[in-house]
Design a protein around this motif. Structure first.
Motif, PDB file in Angstrom:
ATOM      1  N   GLU A 132       1.809  16.884  21.226  1.00 45.68           N
ATOM      2  CA  GLU A 132       0.524  17.113  20.556  1.00 45.68           C
ATOM      3  C   GLU A 132      -0.308  18.172  21.296  1.00 45.68           C
ATOM      4  O   GLU A 132      -0.986  18.994  20.678  1.00 45.68           O
ATOM      5  N   LEU A 133      -0.215  18.170  22.619  1.00 47.54           N
ATOM      6  CA  LEU A 133      -0.963  19.130  23.438  1.00 47.54           C
ATOM      7  C   LEU A 133      -0.334  20.529  23.442  1.00 47.54           C
ATOM      8  O   LEU A 133      -0.937  21.474  23.914  1.00 47.54           O
ATOM      9  N   GLY A 134       0.896  20.636  22.939  1.00 50.28           N
ATOM     10  CA  GLY A 134       1.537  21.941  22.878  1.00 50.28           C
ATOM     11  C   GLY A 134       2.719  22.121  23.817  1.00 50.28           C
ATOM     12  O   GLY A 134       3.298  23.191  23.904  1.00 50.28           O
ATOM     13  N   PHE A 135       3.073  21.061  24.525  1.00 49.96           N
ATOM     14  CA  PHE A 135       4.238  21.114  25.419  1.00 49.96           C
ATOM     15  C   PHE A 135       5.489  20.730  24.631  1.00 49.96           C
ATOM     16  O   PHE A 135       6.117  19.711  24.884  1.00 49.96           O
ATOM     17  N   CYS A 136       5.840  21.559  23.665  1.00 47.80           N
ATOM     18  CA  CYS A 136       6.929  21.245  22.722  1.00 47.80           C
ATOM     19  C   CYS A 136       8.315  21.294  23.367  1.00 47.80           C
ATOM     20  O   CYS A 136       9.248  20.671  22.863  1.00 47.80           O
ATOM     21  N   ASP A 137       8.461  22.025  24.462  1.00 46.01           N
ATOM     22  CA  ASP A 137       9.771  22.137  25.112  1.00 46.01           C
ATOM     23  C   ASP A 137      10.277  20.801  25.650  1.00 46.01           C
ATOM     24  O   ASP A 137      11.474  20.633  25.854  1.00 46.01           O
ATOM     25  N   ILE A 138       9.380  19.840  25.847  1.00 43.23           N
ATOM     26  CA  ILE A 138       9.766  18.555  26.429  1.00 43.23           C
ATOM     27  C   ILE A 138      10.779  17.809  25.551  1.00 43.23           C
ATOM     28  O   ILE A 138      11.546  17.000  26.051  1.00 43.23           O
ATOM     29  N   VAL A 139      10.790  18.104  24.262  1.00 50.33           N
ATOM     30  CA  VAL A 139      11.715  17.399  23.368  1.00 50.33           C
ATOM     31  C   VAL A 139      13.062  18.104  23.205  1.00 50.33           C
ATOM     32  O   VAL A 139      13.959  17.578  22.557  1.00 50.33           O
ATOM     33  N   ILE A 164      -8.126  21.949  31.407  1.00 50.12           N
ATOM     34  CA  ILE A 164      -7.782  20.657  31.995  1.00 50.12           C
ATOM     35  C   ILE A 164      -8.590  19.520  31.376  1.00 50.12           C
ATOM     36  O   ILE A 164      -8.073  18.419  31.181  1.00 50.12           O
ATOM     37  N   ASP A 165      -9.856  19.775  31.043  1.00 46.49           N
ATOM     38  CA  ASP A 165     -10.689  18.714  30.473  1.00 46.49           C
ATOM     39  C   ASP A 165     -10.202  18.300  29.088  1.00 46.49           C
ATOM     40  O   ASP A 165     -10.208  17.119  28.750  1.00 46.49           O
ATOM     41  N   THR A 166      -9.757  19.264  28.298  1.00 43.10           N
ATOM     42  CA  THR A 166      -9.206  18.962  26.976  1.00 43.10           C
ATOM     43  C   THR A 166      -7.961  18.084  27.111  1.00 43.10           C
ATOM     44  O   THR A 166      -7.788  17.116  26.370  1.00 43.10           O
ATOM     45  N   VAL A 167      -7.106  18.426  28.070  1.00 41.09           N
ATOM     46  CA  VAL A 167      -5.876  17.657  28.301  1.00 41.09           C
ATOM     47  C   VAL A 167      -6.227  16.228  28.732  1.00 41.09           C
ATOM     48  O   VAL A 167      -5.681  15.258  28.194  1.00 41.09           O
ATOM     49  N   GLY A 184       2.054  22.616  34.350  1.00 41.04           N
ATOM     50  CA  GLY A 184       2.133  22.912  32.918  1.00 41.04           C
ATOM     51  C   GLY A 184       0.840  23.472  32.364  1.00 41.04           C
ATOM     52  O   GLY A 184       0.843  24.393  31.544  1.00 41.04           O
ATOM     53  N   ILE A 185      -0.296  22.935  32.822  1.00 41.28           N
ATOM     54  CA  ILE A 185      -1.601  23.419  32.382  1.00 41.28           C
ATOM     55  C   ILE A 185      -1.796  24.869  32.810  1.00 41.28           C
ATOM     56  O   ILE A 185      -2.255  25.697  32.029  1.00 41.28           O
ATOM     57  N   LYS A 186      -1.411  25.178  34.042  1.00 42.50           N
ATOM     58  CA  LYS A 186      -1.540  26.559  34.534  1.00 42.50           C
ATOM     59  C   LYS A 186      -0.611  27.485  33.757  1.00 42.50           C
ATOM     60  O   LYS A 186      -1.003  28.585  33.367  1.00 42.50           O
ATOM     61  N   LEU A 187       0.622  27.032  33.531  1.00 46.00           N
ATOM     62  CA  LEU A 187       1.617  27.833  32.823  1.00 46.00           C
ATOM     63  C   LEU A 187       1.158  28.175  31.405  1.00 46.00           C
ATOM     64  O   LEU A 187       1.311  29.291  30.937  1.00 46.00           O
ATOM     65  N   LYS A 188       0.573  27.196  30.721  1.00 46.78           N
ATOM     66  CA  LYS A 188       0.148  27.387  29.332  1.00 46.78           C
ATOM     67  C   LYS A 188      -1.304  27.834  29.215  1.00 46.78           C
ATOM     68  O   LYS A 188      -1.820  27.968  28.106  1.00 46.78           O
ATOM     69  N   LYS A 189      -1.978  28.011  30.359  1.00 49.12           N
ATOM     70  CA  LYS A 189      -3.387  28.432  30.386  1.00 49.12           C
ATOM     71  C   LYS A 189      -4.251  27.519  29.517  1.00 49.12           C
ATOM     72  O   LYS A 189      -4.997  27.973  28.639  1.00 49.12           O
TER      73      LYS A 189
END
Length: 75
Positions: free
Chosen positions: A27-34, A59-62, A51-56
């Motif tokens: 949901e957060l956009g880390f689609c590669d996990i699947v 952090i508060d939203t996450v 992951g947050i740094k990689l995807k820019k």
């Protein structure tokens, strides 16, 4: 009981404890996990902070997204 996730733990550790983390990550956009094998390889060393740094991402939203699902994210 509150579910606690530490930013520096691997995504692999999170998913082993709480399988529903996969859906939140997607949901957060880390689609590669699947992708097949991704959790067993990259997931063992990838952390949420990396992951947050990689995807820019913000952090508060996450953190708020995880809180919405009953998780507390510790830095």
């Amino acid at each position: 009981m509150e579910k606690v996730l530490k930013m520096e733990e691997s995504i692999y550790e999170w998913v082993n404890r709480y399988p529903e983390v996969i859906d939140i990550m997607v949901e957060l956009g880390f689609c590669d996990i699947v992708k097949p094998g991704m959790l067993q390889t990259a997931g063992r060393f990838m952390t949420l902070s990396k992951g947050i740094k990689l995807k820019k991402m913000d952090i508060d939203t996450v953190k708020l997204t995880f809180q919405h699902y009953g998780f507390k994210v510790l830095e």
